[in-house]
Design a protein around this motif. Structure first.
Motif, PDB file in Angstrom:
ATOM      1  N   THR A  68       0.836  -1.210   0.000  1.00  0.00           N
ATOM      2  CA  THR A  68       0.000   0.000   0.000  1.00  0.00           C
ATOM      3  C   THR A  68       0.870   1.259   0.000  1.00  0.00           C
ATOM      4  O   THR A  68       2.011   1.257   0.493  1.00  0.00           O
ATOM      5  N   THR A 209      -9.823  -0.678  -6.142  1.00  0.00           N
ATOM      6  CA  THR A 209      -9.170  -1.743  -5.367  1.00  0.00           C
ATOM      7  C   THR A 209      -8.140  -1.173  -4.396  1.00  0.00           C
ATOM      8  O   THR A 209      -7.562  -1.908  -3.604  1.00  0.00           O
ATOM      9  N   ASP A 210      -7.922   0.136  -4.471  1.00  0.00           N
ATOM     10  CA  ASP A 210      -6.945   0.795  -3.612  1.00  0.00           C
ATOM     11  C   ASP A 210      -7.475   0.855  -2.178  1.00  0.00           C
ATOM     12  O   ASP A 210      -8.490   1.491  -1.893  1.00  0.00           O
ATOM     13  N   TRP A 211      -6.770   0.216  -1.288  1.00  0.00           N
ATOM     14  CA  TRP A 211      -7.162   0.165   0.118  1.00  0.00           C
ATOM     15  C   TRP A 211      -7.298   1.569   0.704  1.00  0.00           C
ATOM     16  O   TRP A 211      -8.216   1.851   1.480  1.00  0.00           O
ATOM     17  N   ASN A 212      -6.413   2.480   0.291  1.00  0.00           N
ATOM     18  CA  ASN A 212      -6.420   3.828   0.831  1.00  0.00           C
ATOM     19  C   ASN A 212      -7.699   4.575   0.441  1.00  0.00           C
ATOM     20  O   ASN A 212      -8.314   5.258   1.258  1.00  0.00           O
ATOM     21  N   ARG A 214     -10.575   3.227  -0.362  1.00  0.00           N
ATOM     22  CA  ARG A 214     -11.726   2.614   0.301  1.00  0.00           C
ATOM     23  C   ARG A 214     -11.853   3.094   1.741  1.00  0.00           C
ATOM     24  O   ARG A 214     -12.966   3.351   2.228  1.00  0.00           O
ATOM     25  N   ARG A 215     -10.727   3.238   2.420  1.00  0.00           N
ATOM     26  CA  ARG A 215     -10.777   3.711   3.810  1.00  0.00           C
ATOM     27  C   ARG A 215     -11.341   5.127   3.883  1.00  0.00           C
ATOM     28  O   ARG A 215     -12.189   5.430   4.726  1.00  0.00           O
ATOM     29  N   GLU A 241     -15.418  -3.588  -8.555  1.00  0.00           N
ATOM     30  CA  GLU A 241     -15.738  -3.233  -7.174  1.00  0.00           C
ATOM     31  C   GLU A 241     -16.771  -2.100  -7.087  1.00  0.00           C
ATOM     32  O   GLU A 241     -17.256  -1.796  -5.999  1.00  0.00           O
TER      33      GLU A 241
END
Length: 488
Positions: A68, A209-212, A214-215, A241
């Motif tokens: 990440t 798909t980027d975790w950042n 989504r948060r 997604e």
């Protein structure tokens, strides 16, 4: 304005996929209810700008295997220190801005968005200042900034800080955790949640798909649930997604998306971007005309003072239109129509009161406003509609409008060629160049005696080689008298 011919083989254009623009998006724009949520995919972190991303470079320098972005930035900071991380970030923007191709690529979306004036709210996780520079958006970086929210027409909410305020940068894992906590409790986060709850939001430049991402999104969207209005994600790539996040996928590039909104608004309220190129041409020609007028001996031809004032206004108006392009205010056809009527009425008031110098200045401003509208009105006009309310032609279609003599009709060229660069009250001659202007000055000796008398009094004590320059306010615009000008 970026000049670029569309080519499917071009690395920029290949992502400009055709798509169906939802009518809901157009309606949201017309209501002033469309907001943009922008990520790194419309800034420097794409291959068309720099050969490697900040993520890739930091990972290489640190040897980190983290997946990440904030984790890699955390590793960079722990190895080299915070100052080195900030320096690395700043260096990317400085480097990109120092090369014209990279600079254009990094700002292409922002430049396109600028001339959609009803998009007033922009949210971004980017650190750059491109929205401030290209779109004249006021930055809101910390919670306390929200107190001034209503003072500005276009706003950019920078939830990960700004490169102009280094202490606010959100980059590392620690920064992210602190930022998410603030967004969940401070005034900025509360305001952004309200935007998500009340506006049609379009996400551009994000990988879902980027975790950042989504948060951040889930933090802001918390508690809205099924009551959140429909939101969209614009991406030329697959986005499986999207539905899981409650987003409708529009498969195209961000630039193509903005252009499609403009195309759909043809015939509504948006002047074509080509209008700014027209104004730039008028400005250059007006500068030459102004020089011609200033070389005239005012003792022999005192009425030349009116062209001085008229030229001042034309140059002032052109500069302001081009300078304010980023706000989109001069792309709003209705706004420009109101201004044109106001300047025309003010010029008429000034003339009737005998303020002929002020009338000349206001006539110059009116001429530029009319030039902004003329191509749009020409493309909208129909045989039975004198108010020009029909549908706009696309820029590429303009060249196909053929006159009865077989020549191509170009409304921009027509407006440019017919724009009056000289002004003498009471003179009906077409003064297209220096010779015609001199003929008009000769005729002014016999016509418009009241205007000539005032001109003689104005220049009576003006030394040879000196000229008057009109004050830069707008006299009579609100029916208030003003002094004609000063010499220099």
């Amino acid at each position: 304005m970026i000049s670029h011919v569309h080519d499917a083989g071009c690395k920029w254009c290949a992502l400009d996929l055709d798509f169906d623009l939802p009518q809901e998006v157009v309606e949201a724009y017309l209501r002033g209810n469309l907001a943009i949520f922008a990520g790194a995919g419309i800034s420097t972190e794409v291959p068309t700008v720099l050969s490697e991303t900040l993520f890739e470079r930091a990972r290489l320098r640190t040897g980190s295997t983290a997946e990440t972005f904030p984790e890699v930035m955390q590793a960079f900071q722990e190895k080299f220190g915070r100052a080195a991380l900030v320096k690395e970030i700043r260096k990317r923007f400085t480097y990109a801005d120092s090369f014209p191709t990279a600079r254009r690529a990094a700002r292409q979306f922002h430049e396109e968005l600028a001339t959609l004036p009803a998009i007033r709210d922009i949210i971004t996780t980017n650190w750059d200042t491109y929205f401030e520079e290209a779109c004249l958006a006021t930055p809101f970086v910390i919670g306390e900034d929200i107190a001034y929210h209503d003072e500005y027409e276009r706003r950019v909410y920078k939830i990960h800080g700004s490169i102009n305020n280094l202490a606010t940068l959100v980059a590392t894992s620690e920064d992210y955790e602190e930022s998410l906590a603030r967004l969940g409790s401070n005034a900025l986060g509360a305001h952004l949640r309200q935007l998500l709850a009340t506006k049609t939001v379009v996400f551009v430049g994000y990988s879902l798909t980027d975790w950042n991402f989504r948060r951040v999104y889930e933090t802001l969207r918390a508690d809205l649930g099924k009551f959140a209005p429909r939101a969209y994600v614009v991406s030329p790539f697959d986005a499986p997604e999207a539905s899981k996040l409650g987003l409708t996928h529009l498969r195209t590039s961000g630039v193509k998306f903005i252009k499609e909104i403009k195309r759909s608004l043809q015939g509504h309220c948006i002047l074509p971007d080509d209008t700014y190129d027209l104004v730039a041409r008028i400005e250059k020609r007006a500068q030459r005309a102004d020089q011609v007028a200033k070389e005239i001996d005012h003792r022999e031809y005192p009425s030349v003072v009116y062209t001085w004032f008229y030229s001042d206004a034309v140059l002032d108006a052109c500069f302001r239109v081009l300078h304010r392009r980023g706000s989109g205010e001069y792309s709003d056809a209705h706004h420009v129509q109101v201004l044109a009527r106001r300047y025309a009425a003010a010029a008429d008031r000034a003339f009737k009161r005998g303020n002929y110098g002020d009338a000349a200045y206001l006539e110059g401003y009116f001429s530029v406003m009319l030039a902004l509208l003329s191509p749009w009105m020409s493309m909208n006009a129909s045989d039975d509609d004198d108010d020009a309310t029909g549908s706009l032609a696309e820029p590429g279609e303009i060249e196909e409008e053929v006159a009865t003599d077989g020549e191509v009709f170009d409304p921009y060229e027509e407006c440019f060629e017919s724009f009056p660069h000289f002004y003498l009250p009471g003179i009906d001659l077409e003064m297209d160049g220096p010779e015609e202007f001199r003929a008009g000055l000769e005729e002014s000796r016999r016509k418009a005696p009241r205007q000539r008398k005032l001109a003689r009094s104005m220049v009576a004590n003006l030394a040879p080689g000196m000229v008057f320059e009109h004050t830069r306010d707008l006299p009579d615009l609100f029916a208030t008298p003003a002094t004609p000008g000063h010499s220099h």
